[in-house]
Design a protein around this motif. Structure first.
Motif, PDB file in Angstrom:
ATOM      1  N   ASN A  77       0.807  -1.224   0.000  1.00  0.00           N
ATOM      2  CA  ASN A  77       0.000   0.000   0.000  1.00  0.00           C
ATOM      3  C   ASN A  77       0.840   1.274   0.000  1.00  0.00           C
ATOM      4  N   VAL A  78       1.904   1.266  -0.793  1.00  0.00           N
ATOM      5  CA  VAL A  78       2.728   2.458  -0.982  1.00  0.00           C
ATOM      6  C   VAL A  78       2.467   2.949  -2.399  1.00  0.00           C
ATOM      7  N   ILE A  79       2.230   4.246  -2.525  1.00  0.00           N
ATOM      8  CA  ILE A  79       1.970   4.815  -3.847  1.00  0.00           C
ATOM      9  C   ILE A  79       3.073   5.805  -4.203  1.00  0.00           C
ATOM     10  N   THR A  80       3.203   6.063  -5.494  1.00  0.00           N
ATOM     11  CA  THR A  80       4.107   7.108  -5.964  1.00  0.00           C
ATOM     12  C   THR A  80       3.248   8.236  -6.494  1.00  0.00           C
ATOM     13  N   THR A  81       3.660   9.448  -6.216  1.00  0.00           N
ATOM     14  CA  THR A  81       2.935  10.614  -6.705  1.00  0.00           C
ATOM     15  C   THR A  81       3.942  11.738  -6.896  1.00  0.00           C
ATOM     16  N   LYS A  82       3.525  12.768  -7.574  1.00  0.00           N
ATOM     17  CA  LYS A  82       4.378  13.937  -7.755  1.00  0.00           C
ATOM     18  C   LYS A  82       4.226  14.841  -6.538  1.00  0.00           C
ATOM     19  N   ALA A  83       5.264  15.600  -6.258  1.00  0.00           N
ATOM     20  CA  ALA A  83       5.191  16.612  -5.205  1.00  0.00           C
ATOM     21  C   ALA A  83       4.601  17.883  -5.807  1.00  0.00           C
ATOM     22  N   ASP A  84       4.271  18.852  -4.943  1.00  0.00           N
ATOM     23  CA  ASP A  84       3.617  20.072  -5.420  1.00  0.00           C
ATOM     24  C   ASP A  84       4.543  20.979  -6.223  1.00  0.00           C
ATOM     25  N   LYS A  85       5.843  20.872  -6.048  1.00  0.00           N
ATOM     26  CA  LYS A  85       6.781  21.738  -6.763  1.00  0.00           C
ATOM     27  C   LYS A  85       7.907  20.904  -7.345  1.00  0.00           C
ATOM     28  N   GLU A  86       8.586  21.469  -8.283  1.00  0.00           N
ATOM     29  CA  GLU A  86       9.720  20.841  -8.931  1.00  0.00           C
ATOM     30  C   GLU A  86       9.301  19.547  -9.627  1.00  0.00           C
ATOM     31  N   ASN A  87      10.263  18.815 -10.108  1.00  0.00           N
ATOM     32  CA  ASN A  87       9.998  17.542 -10.783  1.00  0.00           C
ATOM     33  C   ASN A  87      10.421  16.439  -9.820  1.00  0.00           C
ATOM     34  N   THR A  88       9.575  16.189  -8.814  1.00  0.00           N
ATOM     35  CA  THR A  88       9.933  15.307  -7.716  1.00  0.00           C
ATOM     36  C   THR A  88       8.911  14.200  -7.567  1.00  0.00           C
ATOM     37  N   THR A  89       9.399  12.976  -7.337  1.00  0.00           N
ATOM     38  CA  THR A  89       8.536  11.831  -7.099  1.00  0.00           C
ATOM     39  C   THR A  89       8.555  11.511  -5.615  1.00  0.00           C
ATOM     40  N   VAL A  90       7.366  11.246  -5.049  1.00  0.00           N
ATOM     41  CA  VAL A  90       7.233  10.956  -3.628  1.00  0.00           C
ATOM     42  C   VAL A  90       6.697   9.542  -3.459  1.00  0.00           C
ATOM     43  N   LEU A  91       7.289   8.779  -2.543  1.00  0.00           N
ATOM     44  CA  LEU A  91       6.770   7.475  -2.140  1.00  0.00           C
ATOM     45  C   LEU A  91       6.075   7.686  -0.804  1.00  0.00           C
ATOM     46  N   ILE A  92       4.801   7.305  -0.702  1.00  0.00           N
ATOM     47  CA  ILE A  92       4.034   7.563   0.510  1.00  0.00           C
ATOM     48  C   ILE A  92       3.029   6.433   0.712  1.00  0.00           C
ATOM     49  N   LYS A  93       2.792   6.081   1.970  1.00  0.00           N
ATOM     50  CA  LYS A  93       1.788   5.073   2.289  1.00  0.00           C
ATOM     51  C   LYS A  93       0.425   5.591   1.835  1.00  0.00           C
ATOM     52  N   LYS A  94      -0.380   4.718   1.227  1.00  0.00           N
ATOM     53  CA  LYS A  94      -1.664   5.122   0.660  1.00  0.00           C
ATOM     54  C   LYS A  94      -2.583   5.723   1.716  1.00  0.00           C
ATOM     55  N   ASN A  95      -2.659   5.095   2.904  1.00  0.00           N
ATOM     56  CA  ASN A  95      -3.560   5.624   3.935  1.00  0.00           C
ATOM     57  C   ASN A  95      -3.104   6.999   4.426  1.00  0.00           C
ATOM     58  N   GLU A  96      -1.800   7.230   4.474  1.00  0.00           N
ATOM     59  CA  GLU A  96      -1.294   8.543   4.871  1.00  0.00           C
ATOM     60  C   GLU A  96      -1.637   9.599   3.812  1.00  0.00           C
ATOM     61  N   TYR A  97      -1.533   9.213   2.540  1.00  0.00           N
ATOM     62  CA  TYR A  97      -1.894  10.117   1.433  1.00  0.00           C
ATOM     63  C   TYR A  97      -3.376  10.501   1.535  1.00  0.00           C
ATOM     64  N   ILE A  98      -4.221   9.516   1.799  1.00  0.00           N
ATOM     65  CA  ILE A  98      -5.658   9.776   1.924  1.00  0.00           C
ATOM     66  C   ILE A  98      -5.938  10.685   3.122  1.00  0.00           C
ATOM     67  N   GLU A  99      -5.293  10.411   4.264  1.00  0.00           N
ATOM     68  CA  GLU A  99      -5.483  11.248   5.453  1.00  0.00           C
ATOM     69  C   GLU A  99      -5.077  12.691   5.188  1.00  0.00           C
ATOM     70  N   LYS A 100      -3.924  12.886   4.540  1.00  0.00           N
ATOM     71  CA  LYS A 100      -3.457  14.242   4.243  1.00  0.00           C
ATOM     72  C   LYS A 100      -4.408  14.951   3.276  1.00  0.00           C
ATOM     73  N   THR A 101      -4.940  14.211   2.301  1.00  0.00           N
ATOM     74  CA  THR A 101      -5.877  14.797   1.354  1.00  0.00           C
ATOM     75  C   THR A 101      -7.176  15.200   2.054  1.00  0.00           C
ATOM     76  N   GLU A 102      -7.694  14.319   2.909  1.00  0.00           N
ATOM     77  CA  GLU A 102      -8.917  14.631   3.647  1.00  0.00           C
ATOM     78  C   GLU A 102      -8.705  15.836   4.565  1.00  0.00           C
ATOM     79  N   LYS A 103      -7.541  15.916   5.186  1.00  0.00           N
ATOM     80  CA  LYS A 103      -7.221  17.065   6.054  1.00  0.00           C
ATOM     81  C   LYS A 103      -7.199  18.350   5.223  1.00  0.00           C
ATOM     82  N   LEU A 104      -6.605  18.288   4.032  1.00  0.00           N
ATOM     83  CA  LEU A 104      -6.558  19.452   3.143  1.00  0.00           C
ATOM     84  C   LEU A 104      -7.968  19.909   2.775  1.00  0.00           C
ATOM     85  N   ILE A 105      -8.832  18.956   2.456  1.00  0.00           N
ATOM     86  CA  ILE A 105     -10.200  19.292   2.074  1.00  0.00           C
ATOM     87  C   ILE A 105     -10.920  19.979   3.230  1.00  0.00           C
TER      88      ILE A 105
END
Length: 164
Positions: A61-89
């Motif tokens: 359950n690790v996903i890869t995604t782009k970061a908000d700036k630069e040309n950067t790839t991030v490896l992050i646990k899927k549940n952590e990504y979802i939690e951060k997105t829900e917090k942002l919303i």
């Protein structure tokens, strides 16, 4: 090849300890085959490494995604990504809407263009609207300041891992 080894080890660090040695062994075998083969086979072996890493990341359950700036790839646990997105919303006050309003906006825009005959010529009107518009999907990109950069491959791209 050094970059491939470091990238592989960074990805392996994200999976459970009990699976790391087995995954490391599989990737080592593939990398060693890659070192001994010709260019075409090197390409095939790199693809094999990528396939094994994707399967391992997916299984853990690790996903890869782009970061908000630069040309950067991030490896992050899927549940952590979802939690951060829900917090942002919640923090920004976004609201879920029942349906895509783009069609209604398109109708209003086309109507305004048809009425504006003095400033918009008939042959230009078609270029001012899209054929099948739709609202863009929401994408959540981790902020660079919230993550620790493990290694910078080159000036155009970094791979980062969120460390807690």
């Amino acid at each position: 090849m050094e970059h491939t080894i470091v990238d592989t080890e960074m990805a392996i660090a994200l999976i459970p300890k009990e699976e790391q040695d087995h995954t490391r062994h599989l990737c080592r075998h593939i990398i060693e085959k890659n070192a001994k083969s010709n260019d075409k086979r090197k390409h095939d072996n790199v693809n094999e490494i990528i396939r094994v890493l994707k399967q391992t990341l997916n299984a853990n359950n690790v996903i890869t995604t782009k970061a908000d700036k630069e040309n950067t790839t991030v490896l992050i646990k899927k549940n952590e990504y979802i939690e951060k997105t829900e917090k942002l919303i919640k923090e920004t006050g976004y609201k879920k809407i029942g349906n895509d309003p783009t069609g209604e906006y398109q109708v209003a825009i086309k109507s305004a263009i048809k009425r504006a005959t003095t400033i918009i010529k008939e042959n230009e009107a078609g270029r001012l609207t899209s054929m099948n518009p739709s609202a863009p999907p929401m994408i959540s990109l981790p902020k660079i300041r919230d993550i620790t950069i493990i290694r910078e491959k080159n000036k155009s791209q970094s791979i980062v891992i969120i460390l807690k």
